[in-house]
Design an enzyme around this catalytic site. Structure first.
Site, mmCIF file in Angstrom:
data_model
loop_
_atom_site.group_PDB
_atom_site.id
_atom_site.type_symbol
_atom_site.label_atom_id
_atom_site.label_comp_id
_atom_site.label_asym_id
_atom_site.label_seq_id
_atom_site.Cartn_x
_atom_site.Cartn_y
_atom_site.Cartn_z
ATOM 1 N N GLY A 15 0.789 -1.230 0.000
ATOM 2 C CA GLY A 15 0.000 0.000 0.000
ATOM 3 C C GLY A 15 0.819 1.278 0.000
ATOM 4 N NE ARG A 94 -8.011 -11.292 -6.364
ATOM 5 C CZ ARG A 94 -8.000 -12.615 -6.335
ATOM 6 N NH1 ARG A 94 -8.689 -13.293 -7.203
ATOM 7 N NH2 ARG A 94 -7.310 -13.245 -5.415
ATOM 8 C CG HIS A 112 2.520 -2.775 -15.191
ATOM 9 N ND1 HIS A 112 2.161 -3.936 -14.526
ATOM 10 C CD2 HIS A 112 3.564 -3.101 -15.996
ATOM 11 C CE1 HIS A 112 2.948 -4.923 -14.933
ATOM 12 N NE2 HIS A 112 3.810 -4.441 -15.819
HETATM 13 C C1 GAR Z 1 3.545 -1.180 -7.389
HETATM 14 O O1 GAR Z 1 4.902 -1.126 -7.758
HETATM 15 C C2 GAR Z 1 2.664 -1.321 -8.610
HETATM 16 O O2 GAR Z 1 3.170 -0.674 -9.742
HETATM 17 C C3 GAR Z 1 2.640 -2.820 -8.799
HETATM 18 O O3 GAR Z 1 2.546 -3.331 -7.497
HETATM 19 C C4 GAR Z 1 3.259 -2.474 -6.612
HETATM 20 C C5 GAR Z 1 2.398 -2.248 -5.392
HETATM 21 O O4 GAR Z 1 3.137 -1.609 -4.399
HETATM 22 N N1 GAR Z 1 1.539 -3.228 -9.621
HETATM 23 C C6 GAR Z 1 1.593 -4.242 -10.479
HETATM 24 O O5 GAR Z 1 2.570 -4.943 -10.638
HETATM 25 C C7 GAR Z 1 0.313 -4.465 -11.274
HETATM 26 N N2 GAR Z 1 0.514 -5.373 -12.335
HETATM 27 P P1 GAR Z 1 2.412 -0.878 -3.177
HETATM 28 O O6 GAR Z 1 1.435 -1.898 -2.568
HETATM 29 O O7 GAR Z 1 3.511 -0.568 -2.226
HETATM 30 O O8 GAR Z 1 1.702 0.344 -3.684
#
Ligand code: GAR
Length: 191
Positions: A15, A94, A112
Site C-alpha cells: 500500500g 487481480r 504498472h
Molecule cells: C507497485 O509497484 C505497482 O506498480 C505494482 O505493485 C506495486 C504495489 O506496491 N503493480 C503491479 O505490478 C500491477 N501489475 P504498493 O502496494 O507498495 O503500492
C-alpha cells in the site's frame, strides 16, 4: 462549482502507492477523497494503513465466493454505497472482470512498474532486471479486460544503473510511482 471526486483505492499488499495518494490529498496537491480502500487480501498491510488513516475499507476473500462475478457484484454495491466516482488500482494483483468494468466504464486506472507494453504481468521489475534492459519505468493506464493492455495515460522512464540491484531498481521505480500516480490522478479528475 468545485466538486471533489471520490476515489476507491484497490490494493493487495504493502500500500505504498495508497499512502502516496492519501498524502497528496492531505497536502492539497490532489483534489479528491478516498471513500473506500478495497483489498482481496484480508491480512494485507494496506488495510492496516487505511484503518490508521480512519478510512472505510472493504475486504474480501476471493476463495469464499463461487466466482469473480460474485465478489465483484459485492464490490460494486460497496462502491455505489460509498458514492465512488473513480477506481484506482494500486498494486491490486487481480484481473478486473466484466461486472466491475461495466459498472465503472472508463473510470478505472492502474499503475504498472514497467514501460508497457514491455514486461506485462507479475514481477515486472524482476522481469526487466533479468532481461538486462537499461531503461524501464512506470506506466499509468486505463483498465480494460486484458492484462496491462488498456490505453496509456502517462509514462515515465527510469534508468537501470550499471551498479543497480533488483532492490535498488524497485526503490527507484517506486519513487517515480509515488509522485506520478497522484499527479496523473489529479490531471484525470480535472478533465
Ligand atoms: C507497485 O509497484 C505497482 O506498480 C505494482 O505493485 C506495486 C504495489 O506496491 N503493480 C503491479 O505490478 C500491477 N501489475 P504498493 O502496494 O507498495 O503500492
Amino acid at each position: 462549482m468545485k466538486t471533489t471526486k471520490k476515489l476507491a483505492v484497490f490494493a493487495s499488499g504493502t500500500g505504498s502507492n495508497f499512502i502516496a495518494i492519501q498524502e497528496a490529498i492531505e497536502q492539497g496537491t490532489l483534489d479528491a477523497t478516498i471513500a473506500l480502500v478495497v483489498s482481496d487480501v484480508p491480512t494485507s498491510a494496506v488495510i492496516e494503513k487505511a484503518k490508521k488513516k480512519g478510512l472505510k475499507t472493504f475486504v474480501f476473500n476471493p476463495q469464499s465466493y463461487s466466482d469473480k462475478e460474485a465478489f465483484e457484484t459485492e464490490i460494486v454495491e460497496a462502491l455505489s454505497e460509498a458514492k465512488v466516482d473513480w477506481v484506482i488500482l494500486a498494486g491490486y494483483m487481480r484481473l478486473v472482470g466484466p461486472t466491475l468494468l461495466s459498472a465503472y466504464e472508463g473510470k478505472i486506472v492502474n499503475i504498472h512498474p514497467s514501460l508497457l507494453p514491455s514486461f506485462k504481468g507479475l514481477d515486472a521489475i524482476g522481469q526487466a532486471f533479468d532481461a538486462g534492459v537499461k531503461i524501464t519505468g512506470v506506466t499509468i493506464h486505463f483498465v480494460d479486460e486484458g492484462m496491462d493492455t488498456g490505453r496509456i495515460i502517462a509514462q515515465e522512464a527510469v534508468t537501470v544503473k550499471n551498479s543497480s540491484t533488483r532492490v535498488a531498481l524497485q526503490k527507484d521505480i517506486q519513487a517515480v510511482e509515488h509522485r506520478l500516480y497522484p499527479e496523473t490522478i489529479n490531471y484525470l479528475l480535472q478533465q
